[in-house]
Each structure stands twice: as structure tokens, then as C-alpha cells.
Design an enzyme around this catalytic site. Structure first.
Site, mmCIF file in Angstrom:
data_model
loop_
_atom_site.group_PDB
_atom_site.id
_atom_site.type_symbol
_atom_site.label_atom_id
_atom_site.label_comp_id
_atom_site.label_asym_id
_atom_site.label_seq_id
_atom_site.Cartn_x
_atom_site.Cartn_y
_atom_site.Cartn_z
ATOM 1 N N ASP A 227 -2.096 -3.841 6.354
ATOM 2 C CA ASP A 227 -2.063 -3.943 4.889
ATOM 3 C C ASP A 227 -3.174 -4.861 4.383
ATOM 4 O O ASP A 227 -3.418 -5.921 4.963
ATOM 5 C CB ASP A 227 -0.690 -4.519 4.499
ATOM 6 N N GLU A 325 -5.973 -0.524 5.987
ATOM 7 C CA GLU A 325 -5.902 -0.217 4.563
ATOM 8 C C GLU A 325 -6.914 -1.139 3.896
ATOM 9 O O GLU A 325 -6.653 -2.321 3.678
ATOM 10 C CB GLU A 325 -4.502 -0.493 3.995
#
Ligand code: NOJ
Length: 598
Positions: A227, A325
Site C-alpha cells: 500500500d 501500489e
């Protein structure tokens, strides 16, 4: 007439041309994203859970995907739907237990599905033990140094330390109250105020995350989706952000046909430097271009963190992977995350952000393959995830605004047009060499819930933006499994944490299973053909005989045509393997349709 970009050599030598083996399974894998809150609810409390997922895994094996990625299920107060982690080594009771996780993993492996879990290293929850310790400790203490605390500016330190804004809206700083009750320092949170950013210059933080990686690797996970991979390090001194007037605050630009929005022309130089080097590809100019993203993103030092993690992963067998990401442009900067000694993949958000426009799509595909080839990485493709408007709704807006979500008083998508284009887009994506990521429910053609009452919204974006951005709830609605069951089969009690729209009834999985024209069966057939014909491991050859509105390419013995224009296009001779809509007129490819021909 040919408008297709030339793709001669870089693409032809793309390593994704090699068939994948067990050792490099990710190179052509189709990965299915599960958003645990909304996949399947076994205990009936209205929120999906791990046992619910385990019970429904057969449907994913039947769909034909290679792996699943689970969004966070860790202990969390759920201020950002689990992306605010309070304990990285445990399952939140909302989702089950560690034993439930082990059972899920075992069942997935039995079915031949690999399992990728989400790692959230940029920030923790404000309920993480460390943050509690930081609040209780004095400024300058080792406890505070695990996060980013600073004194305020101006009289009494009443102004935030700099001008950074949170991605969700409002300032990226919150002031704390000292144990004595006086206003204290400020802490940084690039997202919600309940998500304090870690200080990645702190050795303890680095050691902790290495241990967290090993905790899940030892349990047997096959990889991590990382993330906010571009956010961990901030520019020294935390200078004010001076936004690029053309690109806006976030700095992520919609791709164009002409070149990388923020770095025209340098994409092919992405791997000029030796793997592992930190020189910006293309030299100083490229480094300067990257800085438009702001001093909080994509700092060069970040790569050393991923090299360390890679060394940890490489100690495990069979191979484990990391996917970034990272909302980074230009693509040459993104490719630095997937150099041979760093991550294995990075999400291709330029592809996701590309409008329904053939020249743009061709250019993005070409650039993506070329740039990744320079570092020997596989290219990924993605159209939907839990942060963006579902692609059948995006493509139904015909150029309309979709960033920030869609609300009941916004222009509403054309559902039929959107689904038609979405099916064509997916069929095109699944024929591309590389790896593809699917978001739960897209195989049913689910639209965004665009008429959710504002009173039920849970995404912090809605409040933090002062009700100017609806946020992401519309793509996170619980899945429809059986049309006649309570909550459409999502939950035995009929409870759902967000209401399902009426349109989900006809799209429930059981309604689609036996319908040969359903979106579910389009995905199943496409995934089977993709595997049979090794398209993920193939090589793309542009075909330029079909006019400017057609995305046309060959991959192995398959010819892929997607007609993005307003008029039908003549089809070449050959057997139609699959088409995204019915080819009513033989020999012609209708608008907004894709086809695979052999
Ligand atoms: C990206 C995640 O995909 C998103 O859902 C989350 O809100 C932010 N990172 C913050 O963790």
C-alpha cells in the site's frame, strides 16, 4: 492508415514473452482482488469475513484466476476500512481469527490459488500500540521518532508544520494535546487523521516491518500488495509543496497519446542505469519531472527499503512476490520499483486511467511494455479496484467526471453503454502480455452504486473533503451471489454494511451461471482461452490496418481487435474465438466491441 505507435524492438524483446514457470508464476498471472468486507459474510453481521471467503473460493477457481489478493483484514478500528492497522500480526475479530486465515490459505492452495496479502507500511492506525506510546512520550523521544512529529509554525506553533494536504482532503497534520492538557506537536498523516505516517528513517520501523513480512511469509502467503509504496519516505526537511499548476494537487495526470503526461519522451530510458542504481533514468531532467508529484512521494531513498524486503522474500521458496501500489508518473519513474532487485510488479494506473480512446490506449500499452522491458519486469494491467469507480460506470460517462466518486445528484452513467465498453476493455486487457488484476464483482459486470444515500457513506473522504467528494463506497458494495437469497446471498441474515442497488439482482452470480452471453461467462471463457493460448506470456505485435479507432494487435496465433469508434469495422478472415458482444452482422466488428480471432 496507420496511427499505431511503432513498437518494433522493445516490445518484441519484452521478457513477458517467455512462458512463465512455477518460479516466475506472477509474470502472466491473473490476480483477483478480494475486498473482505464485501465478498461474503459467513457470520451474518453484515460485514464480509474470512470464513465467508473460504466458503466461496470454489467460485474463483471455477472463474479461472491464478491468485487472490486480500485487502486488509488485520486488527483495525476501520477508520479507513482496514487500511488503518492497529496490529499487523492479527486478524480483526470482524473478519475472524488467525485460524480462519490459515484455513483460507490452505483451501486456496488446495484449489491451486496463490494468496497475496496487503501490507500497509506508510502509516498505522492511531490505535497502534506505538502511536499510543508516542502520544504519552515527550517531543524528541524515541517513541515519537517512530512517527513524523514536528513543532507547529507561527505564534504558539498553532500553524501546521507545512502546507501538505491529506489525500482524503484537509490538512495532512493534526495537533496533539500533551499529557498535561496543553496543545502540543503536530503529526503527519497523508491520509486520515487516524492514520499517522511512520518515520521510515527510523531503524526500529524498518526492523518491525521486516519482522511483519516474515510473520506472514512463515504462515505461507505467496506475496504482498504494498500500500502507498511511493509514500514511505518524505523529502528531508519536509518542504512546502508547490503544486504543478497544470497537474493539480495529487499530480497524477490522465495519460495522453502524445507521451507520458509528466515526462514525455524519456520512457524508453527507464533502465539505462545499472539495476540497483539510484540515478534517475534520463538524468536530472527526469528527476525534476518526478518532483511534480510533491515532496511526500516517490523519493529516491525508498528503493533501498524494497531491496531489503526483496532480500527477505528471496530467502523463501517457492518464490514470493511484491506488487507496488504506487501512483507514480512518468512510467519510467514507476519502472524503478520493479527493477530486478526490488518489487516484482507495480500496478499500471496509467492503463486504468486511460479514457475510452484508441490512440491513448495504444500509446499507454506501448509505453507500458517498452518501459517495463527496459528493467526486465512484467507489465500489469488493471481496470478496477476498491479505490476507483468501477469501469462499467466510468466508461458509461463518456468523458464525464468520475474521480472522487459519483453521487445521486451527479450526471449518471449510461449503464448499457458502460457495460458494453467494459466488456470490450476487459477482453482487450486479458489478451495483453503480462499479468492482469481483476476486482471482485467485475466478472459480473457490476456497476458502481451511484445512488447511495449520503447518510450511509463510510469512506472518510466524504467527511474530510467537506462533502465535495463522494468517495469510494460506490465500488465497495457487498457482492450479489444468489438473486433470491437474503442480501443476494452475501449474508445469511440479509444484513449488509452498505445497501445493494436494485441492479445487482439481475447481475447475481446464479443468474449469470447458465447464460452463455453473461459477463461471468465472458470472463470464464476469456480466462480459459488466455491460458490455453499462453497470451499472458506472449508478445504483442501491433497491427495497423484497421484505422485509427481500432486497437489491433497480434499475440501468438490470436488477433485482437477492439473497435472504439462509432462505425463498424470489417473483420479479417478467421475463426472468432470470443467476442465481447454478439457479432450480429457477420464479417463486421460493431462499435464498442472487442474480438479474438484465430
Ligand atoms: C491505498 C488503498 O488502496 C486505499 O484504499 C487506502 O485508503 C489508502 N491507500 C491509504 O492506506
Amino acid at each position: 492508415m496507420s496511427t499505431a505507435p511503432s513498437i518494433e524492438s522493445p516490445v518484441a524483446t519484452a521478457p513477458s514473452g517467455a512462458a512463465s514457470t512455477d518460479r516466475d508464476w506472477w509474470r502472466d498471472a491473473v490476480v483477483y482482488q478480494i475486498y473482505p468486507r464485501s465478498f461474503a459474510d459467513a457470520d451474518g453481521n453484515g460485514v464480509g469475513d474470512l470464513p465467508g471467503i473460504t466458503d466461496r473460493l470454489d467460485a474463483l477457481a471455477d472463474l479461472g484466476v491464478d491468485a487472490i489478493w486480500l485487502s486488509p483484514f488485520y486488527r483495525s478500528p476501520q477508520a479507513d476500512a482496514g487500511y488503518d492497522v492497529a496490529d499487523y500480526r492479527d486478524v480483526d475479530p470482524l473478519f475472524g481469527t488467525l485460524t480462519d486465515f490459515d484455513a483460507l490459505l490452505a483451501r486456496a492452495h488446495q484449489l491451486g490459488l496463490r494468496v497475496i496479502v496487503d501490507l500497509v507500511p506508510n502509516h498505522s492506525s492511531d490505535r497502534h500500540r506505538w502511536f499510543g506510546e508516542a502520544l504519552a512520550a515527550a517531543p524528541g523521544s524515541p517513541e515519537r521518532d517512530r512517527y513524523v512529529f514536528r513543532d507547529g509554525r507561527g505564534p504558539e506553533g498553532a500553524e501546521p508544520p507545512n502546507n501538505w494536504q491529506s489525500v482524503f482532503g484537509g490538512p495532512a497534520w493534526t495537533r496533539v494535546v500533551d499529557p498535561g492538557g496543553a496543545p502540543g506537536q503536530w503529526y503527519l498523516h497523508l491520509f486520515d487523521a487516524h492514520q499517522p505516517d511512520f518515520n521510515w528513517d527510523n531503524a526500529e520501523v524498518r526492523e518491525e516491518f521486516d519482522a511483519v513480512l516474515r510473520f506472514w511469509l512463515d504462515r505461507g502467503v505467496d506475496g504482498f500488495r504494498v500500500d502507498v509504496a511511493h509514500g514511505l519516505l518524505k523529502q528531508a526537511g519536509l518542504p512546502d509543496f508547490v503544486p504543478d499548476p497544470e497537474l493539480g494537487t495529487m499530480g497524477f495526470a490522465v495519460p495522453t497519446a502524445e507521451g507520458d503526461p509528466s515526462g514525455p519522451g524519456d520512457e524508453a530510458s527507464g533502465g539505462d542505469e545499472a539495476p540497483g542504481g539510484d540515478e534517475a533514468p534520463g538524468g536530472t531532467a527526469a528527476a525534476e519531472r518526478a518532483s511534480h508529484l510533491g515532496p511526500m512521494w516517490d523519493q529516491d531513498g525508498i528503493h533501498e527499503i524494497y531491496r531489503e524486503w526483496r532480500r527477505t522474500l528471496d530467502k523463501y521458496s517457492p518464490p514470493r512476490i511484491m506488487v507496488a501500489e504506487a501512483w507514480v508518473q512518468p512510467l519510467s519513474r514507476l519502472s524503478r520499483y520493479v527493477r530486478p532487485d526490488e518489487m516484482h510488479q507495480a500496478f499500471n494506473f496509467d492503463f486504468l486511467e486511460a479514457p475510452w480512446d484508441a490512440p491513448v490506449l495504444r500509446a499507454v500499452i506501448s509505453r507500458s511494455l517498452a518501459v517495463n522491458a527496459t528493467v526486465g519486469a512484467t507489465t500489469t494491467w488493471v481496470l478496477s479496484n476498491h479505490d476507483v469507480v468501477r469501469h462499467p460506470s466510468r466508461f458509461g460517462l463518456d468523458g464525464g467526471r468520475w474521480r472522487g466518486g459519483i453521487g445521486v445528484d451527479d450526471p449518471q452513467p449510461d449503464a448499457a453503454l458502460g457495460l458494453r465498453r467494459a466488456r470490450a476493455a476487459t477482453l482487450t486487457m486479458l489478451a495483453l502480455p503480462g499479468s492482469a488484476y481483476l476486482y471482485q464483482g467485475e466478472e459480473l459486470g457490476l456497476p458502481e452504486h451511484t445512488t447511495l444515500p449520503d447518510s450511509v457513506r463510510q469512506d472518510p473522504t466524504w467527511e474530510r473533503s467537506g462533502h465535495t467528494e463522494r468517495g469510494r463506497d460506490g465500488c465497495r458494495v457487498p457482492l450479489p451471489w444468489e438473486s433470491g437469497a437474503p442480501a443476494l446471498g452475501f449474508s445469511p441474515t440479509g444484513r449488509t454494511w452498505l445497501p445493494q442497488p436494485e441492479s445487482f439482482v439481475a447481475l447475481a452470480r446464479d443468474r449469470q451461471r447458465d447464460d452463455p452471453d453473461s459477463t461471468l461467462n465472458l470472463y470464464r471463457a476469456a480466462l480459459r482461452l488466455r491460458r490455453e493460448r499462453s497470451l499472458g506470456g506472449g508478445t504483442l505485435r501491433w497491427l495497423d490496418d484497421y484505422g485509427p479507432d481500432v486497437v489491433a494487435f497480434g499475440n501468438g496465433d490470436v488477433t485482437v481487435l477492439a473497435n472504439l469508434g462509432p462505425a463498424p469495422v470489417a473483420l479479417p478472415p478467421g475463426d472468432v474465438l470470443i467476442s465481447s458482444t454478439d457479432l450480429a452482422a457477420r464479417g463486421a466488428l460493431p462499435p464498442d466491441t472487442a474480438v479474438w480471432i484465430r
